[in-house]
Motif scaffolding. Sequence first.
Motif, mmCIF file in Angstrom:
data_model
loop_
_atom_site.group_PDB
_atom_site.id
_atom_site.type_symbol
_atom_site.label_atom_id
_atom_site.label_comp_id
_atom_site.label_asym_id
_atom_site.label_seq_id
_atom_site.Cartn_x
_atom_site.Cartn_y
_atom_site.Cartn_z
ATOM 1 N N TYR A 280 0.832 -1.204 0.000
ATOM 2 C CA TYR A 280 0.000 0.000 0.000
ATOM 3 C C TYR A 280 0.866 1.254 0.000
ATOM 4 C CZ TYR A 280 -3.383 3.506 1.414
ATOM 5 O OH TYR A 280 -4.162 4.631 1.460
ATOM 6 N N SER A 281 1.886 1.258 0.835
ATOM 7 C CA SER A 281 2.731 2.433 0.997
ATOM 8 C C SER A 281 3.460 2.777 -0.298
ATOM 9 C CB SER A 281 3.742 2.197 2.123
ATOM 10 O OG SER A 281 4.626 3.278 2.247
ATOM 11 N N VAL A 282 3.991 1.773 -0.969
ATOM 12 C CA VAL A 282 4.744 2.065 -2.202
ATOM 13 C C VAL A 282 3.812 2.600 -3.285
ATOM 14 C CG1 VAL A 282 4.559 -0.182 -3.342
ATOM 15 C CG2 VAL A 282 6.586 1.211 -3.676
ATOM 16 N N ASN A 283 2.552 2.181 -3.265
ATOM 17 C CA ASN A 283 1.591 2.706 -4.234
ATOM 18 C C ASN A 283 1.437 4.212 -4.062
ATOM 19 O OD1 ASN A 283 -0.607 2.366 -6.254
ATOM 20 N ND2 ASN A 283 -1.875 3.075 -4.560
ATOM 21 N N ASP A 284 1.333 4.663 -2.809
ATOM 22 C CA ASP A 284 1.244 6.100 -2.527
ATOM 23 C C ASP A 284 2.482 6.842 -3.028
ATOM 24 O OD1 ASP A 284 -1.176 6.706 -1.526
ATOM 25 O OD2 ASP A 284 -0.596 6.796 0.570
ATOM 26 N N LYS A 285 3.642 6.288 -2.768
ATOM 27 C CA LYS A 285 4.890 6.965 -3.126
ATOM 28 C C LYS A 285 5.111 6.982 -4.626
ATOM 29 C CE LYS A 285 6.739 5.847 1.378
ATOM 30 N NZ LYS A 285 5.353 5.723 1.877
ATOM 31 N N VAL A 286 4.716 5.916 -5.308
ATOM 32 C CA VAL A 286 4.847 5.880 -6.768
ATOM 33 C C VAL A 286 3.969 6.953 -7.397
ATOM 34 C CG1 VAL A 286 4.230 4.523 -8.809
ATOM 35 C CG2 VAL A 286 5.583 3.488 -6.995
ATOM 36 N N VAL A 287 2.764 7.142 -6.863
ATOM 37 C CA VAL A 287 1.869 8.186 -7.380
ATOM 38 C C VAL A 287 2.507 9.565 -7.226
ATOM 39 C CG1 VAL A 287 -0.318 9.378 -6.986
ATOM 40 C CG2 VAL A 287 -0.260 6.889 -7.052
#
Length: 391
Positions: A280-287
């Motif tokens: 979940y966290s990496v999805n936020d950072k990739v965005v």
Amino acid sequence: MEIIKPGTTIDFLGKRRTFVTASFALVLLILVLIPLRVNLGVDFAGGTEIEVKFHRAVEVEKLRGQVAEAGFGGASVQQIGSADENAFLIRVGQVSVLSDEDLERYREAFARELSSYGFVGLSFNPSTGDLLDLRTEREVPEAELLRAARAAGLPLTQRGEPVRNLTRAGQPAYQFVIQGLSDKVSEALQAEFGQDVEVRRVEFVGPQVGKQLRNRGIMAVLLAMVGIVLYVLFRFDVRFAPGTLVGLVHDVVITTGYWVVTGREFNLTSIAVLLTVVGYSVNDKVVVFDRVREVAARRKGMSLYDTINTAVNETLSRTIVTGLTTVIALLGFLVFARGSIFDFSAAMILGILAGTYSSIFVAGPIALVVDRWVQKRETERKVHESKTAQA
């Protein structure tokens, strides 16, 4: 859905030192407390877990006293489910009540009783529970096995088959299922509460297996983070990978803080939580970093400081909405669930909040620090090459 109005210009990086310092201080505190406060479950620490249900109300302290009288003073007794379910989880840090002296005594008795069948050996593996393995040169009838067990004083289980025939390829082998730790606890509870107690589930994990599960769980989380960092490294820019890694470590440690603070059992479900939080966290950072790349391409010459601030502001509404939607979905489990599902939901909510926070206040500032370091090194390299050329 726009929670934040378009054109919002909040200077998130302006207070980066305050937020990053506070985050690192909290992470360091949790790391110090992890060895002292994390309550490893049977999955990782090894031992026996017994779930019991009573048909009438029972106090936890009274149940703990009965377990202690049975010889397990260090056992953990925890109520699970709602109060009217009267269900409890008993954890004992061992998988067998059989001692080395008992094993030697049984070995001598079986050697004597089964000498005519060519007694080979009697072995016991403490990591597999209360099971005794017998090997002989010639096949032994089941009646003779039971007679020898009674003569040796072997306390066979009263539940299921007490003797198993494991003979393969003409090599006689047998296994005795003896009254183990769970039987001893059950007998003590039935002696006190009679038929009002029901043993629902018994699970045991040997210390070596628990250690392997723990190490593999940690390795799974680390490999997931490394794989994600490599993805960011090739997808975006080398300046963004360290920020992603630091943000992921921050989120995993903060989420682990749930078990540090509450003292709840840390088990395989907890590893599933941490892996989910990483995803979940990496999805936020990739965005966020993807928007950084778009802003940089759209506004040539803008500094990375302003680029990151603009990207975070433009994705802020999406970040908040996504986080709130997931939290709302988890609130139902938090309100109605008990046991491992409750822990999963509570830790996930904490992990989502940590991931949202780190995407705004941790990953960007770290990327900015790395960018300035890279620029400094590049400037030093050019100065060095210039001096070398002049020389």
